[in-house]
Design a protein around this motif. Structure first.
Motif, PDB file in Angstrom:
ATOM      1  N   UNK A  21       0.848  -1.189   0.000  1.00  0.00           N
ATOM      2  CA  UNK A  21       0.000   0.000   0.000  1.00  0.00           C
ATOM      3  C   UNK A  21       0.879   1.233   0.000  1.00  0.00           C
ATOM      4  N   UNK A  22       0.485   2.262  -0.741  1.00  0.00           N
ATOM      5  CA  UNK A  22       1.201   3.531  -0.746  1.00  0.00           C
ATOM      6  C   UNK A  22       0.280   4.611  -1.289  1.00  0.00           C
ATOM      7  N   UNK A  23       0.525   5.853  -0.869  1.00  0.00           N
ATOM      8  CA  UNK A  23      -0.226   6.977  -1.414  1.00  0.00           C
ATOM      9  C   UNK A  23       0.276   7.243  -2.831  1.00  0.00           C
ATOM     10  N   UNK A  24      -0.661   7.379  -3.771  1.00  0.00           N
ATOM     11  CA  UNK A  24      -0.321   7.719  -5.149  1.00  0.00           C
ATOM     12  C   UNK A  24      -0.329   9.230  -5.323  1.00  0.00           C
ATOM     13  N   UNK A  25      -1.348   9.894  -4.772  1.00  0.00           N
ATOM     14  CA  UNK A  25      -1.391  11.342  -4.643  1.00  0.00           C
ATOM     15  C   UNK A  25      -1.694  11.627  -3.179  1.00  0.00           C
ATOM     16  N   UNK A  26      -1.894  12.870  -2.838  1.00  0.00           N
ATOM     17  CA  UNK A  26      -2.195  13.213  -1.457  1.00  0.00           C
ATOM     18  C   UNK A  26      -3.612  12.837  -1.051  1.00  0.00           C
ATOM     19  N   UNK A  28      -5.177   9.978  -2.922  1.00  0.00           N
ATOM     20  CA  UNK A  28      -5.438   8.672  -3.525  1.00  0.00           C
ATOM     21  C   UNK A  28      -4.449   7.645  -3.000  1.00  0.00           C
ATOM     22  N   UNK A  29      -4.971   6.498  -2.617  1.00  0.00           N
ATOM     23  CA  UNK A  29      -4.141   5.406  -2.135  1.00  0.00           C
ATOM     24  C   UNK A  29      -4.229   4.262  -3.139  1.00  0.00           C
ATOM     25  N   UNK A  30      -3.085   3.604  -3.379  1.00  0.00           N
ATOM     26  CA  UNK A  30      -3.049   2.460  -4.274  1.00  0.00           C
ATOM     27  C   UNK A  30      -2.633   1.233  -3.475  1.00  0.00           C
ATOM     28  N   UNK A  31      -3.339   0.136  -3.689  1.00  0.00           N
ATOM     29  CA  UNK A  31      -3.026  -1.129  -3.041  1.00  0.00           C
ATOM     30  C   UNK A  31      -2.752  -2.168  -4.120  1.00  0.00           C
ATOM     31  N   UNK A  32      -1.906  -3.157  -3.806  1.00  0.00           N
ATOM     32  CA  UNK A  32      -1.570  -4.185  -4.772  1.00  0.00           C
ATOM     33  C   UNK A  32      -1.502  -5.552  -4.125  1.00  0.00           C
ATOM     34  N   UNK A  33      -1.707  -6.571  -4.930  1.00  0.00           N
ATOM     35  CA  UNK A  33      -1.660  -7.938  -4.419  1.00  0.00           C
ATOM     36  C   UNK A  33      -2.136  -8.917  -5.462  1.00  0.00           C
ATOM     37  N   UNK A  34      -2.723 -10.006  -4.980  1.00  0.00           N
ATOM     38  CA  UNK A  34      -3.260 -10.996  -5.900  1.00  0.00           C
ATOM     39  C   UNK A  34      -3.104 -12.412  -5.395  1.00  0.00           C
ATOM     40  N   UNK A  35      -3.577 -13.334  -6.202  1.00  0.00           N
ATOM     41  CA  UNK A  35      -3.568 -14.741  -5.841  1.00  0.00           C
ATOM     42  C   UNK A  35      -2.454 -15.533  -6.478  1.00  0.00           C
ATOM     43  N   UNK A  37       0.002 -17.008  -9.796  1.00  0.00           N
ATOM     44  CA  UNK A  37      -0.195 -17.560 -11.139  1.00  0.00           C
ATOM     45  C   UNK A  37      -1.060 -18.817 -11.158  1.00  0.00           C
ATOM     46  N   UNK A  38      -1.412 -19.347  -9.977  1.00  0.00           N
ATOM     47  CA  UNK A  38      -2.237 -20.560  -9.942  1.00  0.00           C
ATOM     48  C   UNK A  38      -3.651 -20.250 -10.420  1.00  0.00           C
ATOM     49  N   UNK A  39      -4.322 -21.266 -10.935  1.00  0.00           N
ATOM     50  CA  UNK A  39      -5.659 -21.086 -11.508  1.00  0.00           C
ATOM     51  C   UNK A  39      -6.731 -21.154 -10.430  1.00  0.00           C
ATOM     52  N   UNK A  40      -6.711 -20.165  -9.532  1.00  0.00           N
ATOM     53  CA  UNK A  40      -7.681 -20.118  -8.439  1.00  0.00           C
ATOM     54  C   UNK A  40      -8.820 -19.155  -8.731  1.00  0.00           C
ATOM     55  N   UNK A  41      -8.679 -18.370  -9.793  1.00  0.00           N
ATOM     56  CA  UNK A  41      -9.687 -17.360 -10.092  1.00  0.00           C
ATOM     57  C   UNK A  41      -9.487 -16.066  -9.341  1.00  0.00           C
ATOM     58  N   UNK A  42      -8.438 -15.996  -8.497  1.00  0.00           N
ATOM     59  CA  UNK A  42      -8.146 -14.780  -7.758  1.00  0.00           C
ATOM     60  C   UNK A  42      -7.277 -13.874  -8.621  1.00  0.00           C
ATOM     61  N   UNK A  43      -7.708 -12.625  -8.801  1.00  0.00           N
ATOM     62  CA  UNK A  43      -7.018 -11.703  -9.700  1.00  0.00           C
ATOM     63  C   UNK A  43      -5.705 -11.219  -9.093  1.00  0.00           C
ATOM     64  N   UNK A  44      -4.850 -10.647  -9.943  1.00  0.00           N
ATOM     65  CA  UNK A  44      -3.627  -9.961  -9.534  1.00  0.00           C
ATOM     66  C   UNK A  44      -3.676  -8.536 -10.059  1.00  0.00           C
ATOM     67  N   UNK A  45      -3.195  -7.576  -9.266  1.00  0.00           N
ATOM     68  CA  UNK A  45      -3.168  -6.220  -9.797  1.00  0.00           C
ATOM     69  C   UNK A  45      -3.210  -5.144  -8.742  1.00  0.00           C
ATOM     70  N   UNK A  46      -3.651  -3.946  -9.190  1.00  0.00           N
ATOM     71  CA  UNK A  46      -3.748  -2.759  -8.355  1.00  0.00           C
ATOM     72  C   UNK A  46      -5.187  -2.280  -8.272  1.00  0.00           C
ATOM     73  N   UNK A  47      -5.502  -1.614  -7.165  1.00  0.00           N
ATOM     74  CA  UNK A  47      -6.732  -0.828  -7.081  1.00  0.00           C
ATOM     75  C   UNK A  47      -6.400   0.514  -6.456  1.00  0.00           C
ATOM     76  N   UNK A  48      -7.004   1.571  -6.991  1.00  0.00           N
ATOM     77  CA  UNK A  48      -6.772   2.926  -6.501  1.00  0.00           C
ATOM     78  C   UNK A  48      -8.074   3.461  -5.919  1.00  0.00           C
ATOM     79  N   UNK A  49      -7.988   4.015  -4.706  1.00  0.00           N
ATOM     80  CA  UNK A  49      -9.143   4.576  -4.026  1.00  0.00           C
ATOM     81  C   UNK A  49      -8.898   6.055  -3.722  1.00  0.00           C
ATOM     82  N   UNK A  50      -9.955   6.848  -3.821  1.00  0.00           N
ATOM     83  CA  UNK A  50      -9.885   8.237  -3.384  1.00  0.00           C
ATOM     84  C   UNK A  50     -10.385   8.318  -1.943  1.00  0.00           C
ATOM     85  N   UNK A  51      -9.604   8.962  -1.083  1.00  0.00           N
ATOM     86  CA  UNK A  51      -9.940   9.110   0.328  1.00  0.00           C
ATOM     87  C   UNK A  51     -10.571  10.476   0.556  1.00  0.00           C
TER      88      UNK A  51
END
Length: 417
Positions: A21-26, A28-35, A37-51
């Motif tokens: 997790x880290x602030x992208x702007x003052x 907006x926060x960006x979080x990253x993670x995922x499941x 490469x296994x075929x579990x159906x869990x995505x990998x990537x980023x999501x950005x939220x405005x606080x």
């Protein structure tokens, strides 16, 4: 010390485990993670939220989601200069650079594109909470486009190569990476050309951080060492040394530089966990002098620690625990615990990030003295708030003082004193 246990601090839920997790702007926060490469159906990537803050509580609204295919985002850092914004992510054994462009959208479509637009829009608009309450208005929203750019292999362990940590220098000229091959690599940024190779650790790197005031870099690894480097000269400055409790062995888990209030230098903060037969002993939050590697303060915890953050002004620290999923906020000067949120997450805390408070940063306005974001593999983004301590008005204090003196005089007169 304040103490709370509730689930009202959950800002957002995502559909994949979170690792960074880290602030992208003052705002907006960006979080990253995922499941993975296994075929579990869990995505990998980023999501950005405005606080935002509605006057009573913090709110979060998702503005951008970017998936990274089979590559889980285990760690990343962000950097923004006057013209461009970047994400530098650790994906498997590669360092992946992303360009980030901002887009302002309205009900009638896209209005403008570019990072300079983001700065102006954030300065002028009303709080997001007010925009959300009136959907009939033609409200503007800031979104982001994340585009992959260059990629470079940054870990060369022959058996299981993995980039474990990545940090960008505050100047934006260097990136440091560390992984399972035991070496710390410095890269020119944003070209990702090799700058230096730092050899001092014998086991995989757990964490590293740059100082915001000079050219120092601190690294910790599973060999138990903490090393301070001059990142321009690519030379060791000192090692972090301390007298461990008798019969125990500790590993430094996390490290962060933090500015000392009203001073022109930084301290180093670390987390130290017991290992081996000493696992039942206490863990430590520690404060060091970077030039000498001298330990100057420490405080203890009853369980192993997993995450550490320092606020941009250096006034507060945040610590996340391994087993109970708890989060605590500490005064950096004394390391005194000023807020404890027991069971903030149902699993171990993987990342912490303070909302920034710099005077020129157009940050989220709230009634909190400090607010820290936390993430976990439980898929939750939470926020923990340290409210200003209640005080009485000056006029009331004067009235109480005068009344106390008057009553004391009356009582003394009654006794004939």
């Amino acid at each position: 010390m304040s103490r709370r246990k509730n689930r009202d601090d959950i800002l957002a839920r995502v559909n994949f485990p979170l690792y960074a997790v880290q602030m992208l702007t003052n705002r907006h926060v960006i979080v990253g993670g995922g499941g993975g490469s296994s075929k579990t159906g869990v995505a990998n990537g980023f999501e950005i939220f405005e606080i935002s803050h509605n006057g009573k509580q913090f709110l979060a609204e998702e503005v951008t989601r970017h998936e990274t295919g089979p590559s889980v985002v285990m760690n990343f850092c962000t950097y923004k200069n006057a013209k461009h914004s970047f994400i530098i992510a650790g994906q498997e054994n590669y360092c992946q650079l992303y360009n980030v462009n901002s887009i302002i959208t309205a009900e009638n479509g896209v209005e403008n594109i570019g990072n300079e637009v983001e700065k102006n829009e954030l300065r002028e608009r009303k709080p997001k909470a007010k925009l959300k309450t009136d959907k009939n208005k033609n409200s503007k929203k800031l979104k982001f486009i994340i585009n992959p750019a260059d990629s470079v292999q940054s870990d060369f362990n022959g058996q299981e190569p993995l980039l474990r940590v990545i940090r960008v220098h505050p100047s934006g000229q260097l990136v440091a990476t560390g992984g399972t091959d035991c070496h710390v690599r410095l890269w020119k940024f944003p070209s990702l050309k090799t700058a230096a190779l730092l050899k001092g650790h014998t086991k995989e790197i757990d964490d590293l951080d740059f100082s915001s005031l000079n050219n120092l870099l601190v690294t910790v690894a599973k060999d138990g060492l903490g090393i301070v480097w001059d990142c321009l000269k690519a030379e060791e400055v000192c090692k972090l040394t301390w007298s461990q409790p008798e019969g125990s062995k500790y590993l430094l888990k996390r490290c962060r530089f933090g500015k000392i209030e009203d001073e022109d230098f930084c301290a180093i903060y670390t987390l130290a966990n017991p290992t081996g037969l000493a696992r039942n002993q206490k863990s430590f939050l520690q404060k060091w002098l970077p030039e000498s590697g001298q330990l100057i303060k420490s405080c203890t915890f009853d369980e192993s620690l997993s995450a550490l953050a320092v606020r941009d002004d250096g006034r507060f620290l945040a610590v996340g625990s391994m087993f109970s999923g708890s989060v605590s906020i500490h005064a950096s000067f004394s390391l005194q615990k000023v807020l404890n949120v027991a069971g903030a997450h149902s699993m171990f805390v993987t990342g912490l990030e303070f909302l920034p408070v710099a005077a020129d940063s157009h940050t989220v306005t709230s009634n909190a003295e400090a607010a820290v974001l936390s993430i976990s593999v439980d898929n939750h983004v939470c926020i923990h708030t340290l409210y200003y301590r209640k005080t009485i008005p000056m006029w009331l204090a004067i009235v109480i003082l005068v009344a106390t003196l008057f009553l004391t005089f009356i009582f003394c007169a009654y006794l004939g004193i």
